[in-house]
Scaffold this motif. Structure first.
Motif, PDB file in Angstrom:
ATOM      1  N   ILE A  74       0.964  -1.095  -0.156  1.00  0.00           N
ATOM      2  CA  ILE A  74      -0.042   0.003   0.084  1.00  0.00           C
ATOM      3  C   ILE A  74       0.926   1.155   0.032  1.00  0.00           C
ATOM      4  O   ILE A  74       0.576   2.160  -0.884  1.00  0.00           O
ATOM      5  CB  ILE A  74      -0.966  -0.090   1.240  1.00  0.00           C
ATOM      6  CG1 ILE A  74      -2.129  -1.216   0.937  1.00  0.00           C
ATOM      7  CG2 ILE A  74      -1.576   1.250   1.338  1.00  0.00           C
ATOM      8  CD1 ILE A  74      -2.869  -1.391   2.254  1.00  0.00           C
ATOM      9  N   GLY A  75       1.943   1.138   0.877  1.00  0.00           N
ATOM     10  CA  GLY A  75       2.532   2.505   0.938  1.00  0.00           C
ATOM     11  C   GLY A  75       3.510   2.681  -0.427  1.00  0.00           C
ATOM     12  O   GLY A  75       3.614   3.703  -0.940  1.00  0.00           O
ATOM     13  N   VAL A  76       3.903   1.690  -1.238  1.00  0.00           N
ATOM     14  CA  VAL A  76       4.705   1.680  -2.463  1.00  0.00           C
ATOM     15  C   VAL A  76       3.516   2.090  -3.489  1.00  0.00           C
ATOM     16  O   VAL A  76       3.782   3.018  -4.400  1.00  0.00           O
ATOM     17  CB  VAL A  76       5.340   0.299  -2.792  1.00  0.00           C
ATOM     18  CG1 VAL A  76       5.826   0.430  -4.377  1.00  0.00           C
ATOM     19  CG2 VAL A  76       6.587   0.264  -1.755  1.00  0.00           C
ATOM     20  N   SER A  77       2.469   1.536  -3.544  1.00  0.00           N
ATOM     21  CA  SER A  77       1.501   1.895  -4.302  1.00  0.00           C
ATOM     22  C   SER A  77       0.886   3.410  -4.292  1.00  0.00           C
ATOM     23  O   SER A  77       0.701   3.970  -5.434  1.00  0.00           O
ATOM     24  CB  SER A  77       0.040   0.990  -4.328  1.00  0.00           C
ATOM     25  OG  SER A  77      -0.800   1.249  -5.167  1.00  0.00           O
ATOM     26  N   ALA A 117      17.700  11.401  -6.007  1.00  0.00           N
ATOM     27  CA  ALA A 117      17.297  11.627  -4.864  1.00  0.00           C
ATOM     28  C   ALA A 117      15.690  11.678  -4.525  1.00  0.00           C
ATOM     29  O   ALA A 117      15.122  11.546  -3.663  1.00  0.00           O
ATOM     30  CB  ALA A 117      17.928  13.007  -4.473  1.00  0.00           C
ATOM     31  N   LYS A 118      15.057  12.392  -5.779  1.00  0.00           N
ATOM     32  CA  LYS A 118      13.719  12.426  -5.796  1.00  0.00           C
ATOM     33  C   LYS A 118      12.989  10.920  -5.556  1.00  0.00           C
ATOM     34  O   LYS A 118      12.055  10.810  -4.775  1.00  0.00           O
ATOM     35  CB  LYS A 118      13.148  13.128  -7.171  1.00  0.00           C
ATOM     36  CG  LYS A 118      13.220  14.636  -7.202  1.00  0.00           C
ATOM     37  CD  LYS A 118      12.997  15.075  -8.606  1.00  0.00           C
ATOM     38  CE  LYS A 118      13.481  16.448  -8.823  1.00  0.00           C
ATOM     39  NZ  LYS A 118      13.161  17.040 -10.087  1.00  0.00           N
ATOM     40  N   GLY A 119      13.600   9.992  -6.322  1.00  0.00           N
ATOM     41  CA  GLY A 119      13.148   8.742  -5.963  1.00  0.00           C
ATOM     42  C   GLY A 119      13.196   8.079  -4.616  1.00  0.00           C
ATOM     43  O   GLY A 119      12.419   7.523  -4.048  1.00  0.00           O
ATOM     44  N   TRP A 120      14.224   8.546  -4.033  1.00  0.00           N
ATOM     45  CA  TRP A 120      14.475   8.209  -2.450  1.00  0.00           C
ATOM     46  C   TRP A 120      13.453   8.831  -1.680  1.00  0.00           C
ATOM     47  O   TRP A 120      13.063   8.011  -0.789  1.00  0.00           O
ATOM     48  CB  TRP A 120      16.052   8.492  -2.124  1.00  0.00           C
ATOM     49  CG  TRP A 120      16.222   8.296  -0.714  1.00  0.00           C
ATOM     50  CD1 TRP A 120      16.496   6.940  -0.258  1.00  0.00           C
ATOM     51  CD2 TRP A 120      16.013   8.994   0.725  1.00  0.00           C
ATOM     52  NE1 TRP A 120      16.507   6.899   1.125  1.00  0.00           N
ATOM     53  CE2 TRP A 120      16.459   8.018   1.610  1.00  0.00           C
ATOM     54  CE3 TRP A 120      16.021  10.517   0.747  1.00  0.00           C
ATOM     55  CZ2 TRP A 120      16.537   8.669   2.867  1.00  0.00           C
ATOM     56  CZ3 TRP A 120      15.789  10.677   2.177  1.00  0.00           C
ATOM     57  CH2 TRP A 120      16.309  10.002   2.986  1.00  0.00           C
ATOM     58  N   PHE A 121      13.290  10.143  -1.934  1.00  0.00           N
ATOM     59  CA  PHE A 121      12.091  10.649  -1.151  1.00  0.00           C
ATOM     60  C   PHE A 121      10.777  10.189  -1.375  1.00  0.00           C
ATOM     61  O   PHE A 121       9.812  10.081  -0.198  1.00  0.00           O
ATOM     62  CB  PHE A 121      12.121  12.471  -1.376  1.00  0.00           C
ATOM     63  CG  PHE A 121      13.224  13.131  -0.891  1.00  0.00           C
ATOM     64  CD1 PHE A 121      12.954  13.326   0.529  1.00  0.00           C
ATOM     65  CD2 PHE A 121      14.308  13.669  -1.450  1.00  0.00           C
ATOM     66  CE1 PHE A 121      14.195  13.918   1.149  1.00  0.00           C
ATOM     67  CE2 PHE A 121      15.190  14.607  -0.939  1.00  0.00           C
ATOM     68  CZ  PHE A 121      15.197  14.629   0.570  1.00  0.00           C
ATOM     69  N   ALA A 126       6.895   6.311   1.001  1.00  0.00           N
ATOM     70  CA  ALA A 126       6.250   4.724   0.938  1.00  0.00           C
ATOM     71  C   ALA A 126       6.496   4.327   2.442  1.00  0.00           C
ATOM     72  O   ALA A 126       5.431   3.687   3.070  1.00  0.00           O
ATOM     73  CB  ALA A 126       6.915   4.058  -0.273  1.00  0.00           C
ATOM     74  N   TYR A 127       7.607   4.471   2.926  1.00  0.00           N
ATOM     75  CA  TYR A 127       7.865   3.873   4.144  1.00  0.00           C
ATOM     76  C   TYR A 127       7.243   4.549   5.225  1.00  0.00           C
ATOM     77  O   TYR A 127       6.519   3.913   6.013  1.00  0.00           O
ATOM     78  CB  TYR A 127       9.398   4.261   4.373  1.00  0.00           C
ATOM     79  CG  TYR A 127       9.768   3.541   5.642  1.00  0.00           C
ATOM     80  CD1 TYR A 127      10.121   2.409   6.205  1.00  0.00           C
ATOM     81  CD2 TYR A 127      10.016   4.301   6.980  1.00  0.00           C
ATOM     82  CE1 TYR A 127      10.129   1.828   7.343  1.00  0.00           C
ATOM     83  CE2 TYR A 127      10.207   3.944   8.143  1.00  0.00           C
ATOM     84  CZ  TYR A 127      10.488   2.544   8.241  1.00  0.00           C
ATOM     85  OH  TYR A 127      10.722   2.152   9.635  1.00  0.00           O
ATOM     86  N   VAL A 159      16.157  -0.713   7.181  1.00  0.00           N
ATOM     87  CA  VAL A 159      17.522  -1.053   6.685  1.00  0.00           C
ATOM     88  C   VAL A 159      17.750  -0.770   5.051  1.00  0.00           C
ATOM     89  O   VAL A 159      18.526  -0.251   4.565  1.00  0.00           O
ATOM     90  CB  VAL A 159      17.941  -2.514   7.054  1.00  0.00           C
ATOM     91  CG1 VAL A 159      19.128  -2.884   6.270  1.00  0.00           C
ATOM     92  CG2 VAL A 159      18.220  -2.459   8.629  1.00  0.00           C
ATOM     93  N   VAL A 160      16.449  -1.293   4.652  1.00  0.00           N
ATOM     94  CA  VAL A 160      16.448  -1.193   2.885  1.00  0.00           C
ATOM     95  C   VAL A 160      16.403   0.453   2.575  1.00  0.00           C
ATOM     96  O   VAL A 160      17.171   0.944   1.549  1.00  0.00           O
ATOM     97  CB  VAL A 160      15.449  -1.815   2.317  1.00  0.00           C
ATOM     98  CG1 VAL A 160      15.259  -1.397   0.844  1.00  0.00           C
ATOM     99  CG2 VAL A 160      15.712  -3.383   2.439  1.00  0.00           C
ATOM    100  N   LEU A 161      15.750   1.249   3.500  1.00  0.00           N
ATOM    101  CA  LEU A 161      15.786   2.516   3.066  1.00  0.00           C
ATOM    102  C   LEU A 161      17.073   3.199   3.515  1.00  0.00           C
ATOM    103  O   LEU A 161      17.516   4.117   2.682  1.00  0.00           O
ATOM    104  CB  LEU A 161      14.624   3.206   4.104  1.00  0.00           C
ATOM    105  CG  LEU A 161      14.265   4.500   3.994  1.00  0.00           C
ATOM    106  CD1 LEU A 161      13.960   5.003   2.344  1.00  0.00           C
ATOM    107  CD2 LEU A 161      13.161   5.090   4.990  1.00  0.00           C
TER     108      LEU A 161
END
Length: 183
Positions: A74-77, A117-121, A126-127, A159-161
């Motif tokens: 759900i977060g990723v979506s 970096a935009k993708g990381w944000f 999502a997290y 950890v993945v984040l």
């Protein structure tokens, strides 16, 4: 595989069916507003998954990684959904309507680092959504002996984040170079 895992699979399929239906209505039938409305319904698939997962836990199930993946999904979506729909829209126009794909310039150096970096944000967003849902499910169940998988999933995702943050920072420290510039 337990039934919650199958529900995640069904909701993922449902997500893409709603997108395909929205694109078909939008471009195939020429009903752009109706197609856009159908595309806007994709979050309902996420709500169904959240409801099913919550009911299962409420009925006494011990949380598994599949329950946790529902929150992650759900977060990723939500965080990446608009981009996924845009990607599907572009591919539909290219493969079905035979319209050329817009050429996106290859990014290098600081432009690539900023884009990454935009993708990381988005990943952080999502997290926050997924972790918030995991915390809500932990609170909802109220029994730590049944929610350990949810806590572990939240920690593993953190950890993945963190790894994704290190990769993001690395592109600022060691900018990506074009193949012609690196030789």
């Amino acid at each position: 595989m337990n039934w919650i895992a199958w529900m995640i699979v069904a909701c993922e399929i449902g997500f893409w069916v709603v997108i395909a239906l929205g694109l078909a209505v939008r471009y195939g039938l020429g009903k752009e507003r109706l197609g856009l409305f159908i595309l806007a319904l994709t979050p309902l698939v996420d709500l169904v998954l959240l409801a099913v997962t919550s009911v299962d836990l409420y009925r006494g199930a011990t949380a598994t990684m599949a329950h946790a993946l529902a929150a992650v999904y759900i977060g990723v979506s939500i965080a990446f959904g608009k981009g996924m729909i845009r990607w599907a829209d572009d591919k539909f126009l290219y493969y079905v309507k035979k319209q050329p794909l817009a050429k996106k310039p290859k990014l290098y150096g600081m432009a690539y680092a900023r884009s990454y970096a935009k993708g990381w944000f988005k990943h952080v967003f999502a997290y926050l959504i997924g972790a918030g849902l995991l915390l809500a499910m932990i609170f909802f169940v109220g029994d730590a002996s049944r929610t350990g998988a949810l806590e572990r999933a939240m920690l593993q995702w953190a950890v993945v984040l963190g790894i994704d943050l290190l990769i993001t920072v690395s592109f600022f420290v060691w900018p990506k170079r074009s193949k012609s510039a690196s030789s």
